[in-house]
Design a protein around this motif. Sequence first.
Motif, PDB file in Angstrom:
ATOM      1  N   THR A  62       0.834  -1.209   0.000  1.00  0.00           N
ATOM      2  CA  THR A  62       0.000   0.000   0.000  1.00  0.00           C
ATOM      3  C   THR A  62       0.867   1.256   0.000  1.00  0.00           C
ATOM      4  OG1 THR A  62      -0.237  -0.180   2.406  1.00  0.00           O
ATOM      5  CG2 THR A  62      -2.001  -1.097   1.061  1.00  0.00           C
ATOM      6  N   MET A 129     -13.796  -8.400   4.670  1.00  0.00           N
ATOM      7  CA  MET A 129     -14.106  -7.169   3.938  1.00  0.00           C
ATOM      8  C   MET A 129     -12.869  -6.285   3.794  1.00  0.00           C
ATOM      9  SD  MET A 129     -17.043  -7.584   2.782  1.00  0.00           S
ATOM     10  CE  MET A 129     -17.189  -6.002   1.988  1.00  0.00           C
ATOM     11  N   ASP A 130     -12.038  -6.242   4.824  1.00  0.00           N
ATOM     12  CA  ASP A 130     -10.776  -5.493   4.726  1.00  0.00           C
ATOM     13  C   ASP A 130      -9.891  -6.086   3.630  1.00  0.00           C
ATOM     14  OD1 ASP A 130     -11.455  -3.780   6.795  1.00  0.00           O
ATOM     15  OD2 ASP A 130     -10.393  -4.954   8.319  1.00  0.00           O
ATOM     16  N   VAL A 132     -10.911  -7.700   0.929  1.00  0.00           N
ATOM     17  CA  VAL A 132     -11.482  -7.356  -0.378  1.00  0.00           C
ATOM     18  C   VAL A 132     -11.134  -5.901  -0.726  1.00  0.00           C
ATOM     19  CG1 VAL A 132     -13.646  -7.048  -1.656  1.00  0.00           C
ATOM     20  CG2 VAL A 132     -13.277  -9.113  -0.314  1.00  0.00           C
ATOM     21  N   SER A 133     -11.143  -5.017   0.257  1.00  0.00           N
ATOM     22  CA  SER A 133     -10.723  -3.626   0.026  1.00  0.00           C
ATOM     23  C   SER A 133      -9.252  -3.569  -0.374  1.00  0.00           C
ATOM     24  CB  SER A 133     -10.944  -2.784   1.277  1.00  0.00           C
ATOM     25  OG  SER A 133     -12.294  -2.692   1.579  1.00  0.00           O
ATOM     26  N   PHE A 134      -8.435  -4.376   0.280  1.00  0.00           N
ATOM     27  CA  PHE A 134      -7.016  -4.476  -0.056  1.00  0.00           C
ATOM     28  C   PHE A 134      -6.857  -4.945  -1.505  1.00  0.00           C
ATOM     29  CE2 PHE A 134      -3.335  -7.349  -0.375  1.00  0.00           C
ATOM     30  CZ  PHE A 134      -2.298  -6.470  -0.073  1.00  0.00           C
ATOM     31  N   SER A 136      -8.976  -4.531  -3.893  1.00  0.00           N
ATOM     32  CA  SER A 136      -9.431  -3.456  -4.787  1.00  0.00           C
ATOM     33  C   SER A 136      -8.307  -2.465  -5.049  1.00  0.00           C
ATOM     34  CB  SER A 136     -10.632  -2.728  -4.190  1.00  0.00           C
ATOM     35  OG  SER A 136     -11.735  -3.584  -4.126  1.00  0.00           O
ATOM     36  N   LYS A 137      -7.562  -2.135  -4.006  1.00  0.00           N
ATOM     37  CA  LYS A 137      -6.413  -1.234  -4.181  1.00  0.00           C
ATOM     38  C   LYS A 137      -5.346  -1.917  -5.038  1.00  0.00           C
ATOM     39  CE  LYS A 137      -3.410   1.928  -1.858  1.00  0.00           C
ATOM     40  NZ  LYS A 137      -3.708   3.308  -1.801  1.00  0.00           N
ATOM     41  N   THR A 176     -16.943  -9.671  -6.173  1.00  0.00           N
ATOM     42  CA  THR A 176     -16.294  -8.379  -6.393  1.00  0.00           C
ATOM     43  C   THR A 176     -15.476  -8.341  -7.685  1.00  0.00           C
ATOM     44  OG1 THR A 176     -16.127  -8.159  -3.988  1.00  0.00           O
ATOM     45  CG2 THR A 176     -14.820  -6.627  -5.318  1.00  0.00           C
TER      46      THR A 176
END
Length: 178
Positions: A62, A129-130, A132-134, A136-137, A176
């Motif tokens: 990140t 969910m965290d 899946v957000s990771f 996405s980035k 997703t």
Amino acid sequence: GYPQRAFKLATLAMKHFTLAYNQDSHPSIGDIHWACALSQALGFNELMQIIPLIIKAVHCPTVLSDLLFRCTFVKATTDESHNSQFFMTDNCGLRCNEEPLRQLLEATISAYVNTTHSRLNHISPKHYMDFVSFLSKAHETFLLASDGGSRFRALINNMKVLYKGKKKLMQLVKETFG
């Protein structure tokens, strides 16, 4: 002048620094961003010098992707009339398929792949969910590469095979990312 001295100090510090894959809230991250912005403001040669040091020191995807997006879409410039302070301007003209950003892009993608597998080995349902957000980035970053879409699909397909026992997580990933 002072910016060149600061750059020398920043490169020396970067040579003796390490940021692990999971240290995305380390207090030195701001210093890493500053060193990258400084090198970008000083010129292409300085950016060419600092990028390999960043790649060697920073393993957190990140942080690497933040640096990549900043180098790609924002340029730091110095203004002599304001004591060489930094100002951010739009589009620096560097592309991810050109050096030194190609190196940074490849290191970032590699860090995302390694961190993805590491996180999956120790994930619990409350972190799905965290994760899946990771991803996405990660997807945004992969798309900066010319073959990024296919590489991201390969990562997702690999995850579906290796971690098929985590049915709820794989269902979220399928919903997703397909």
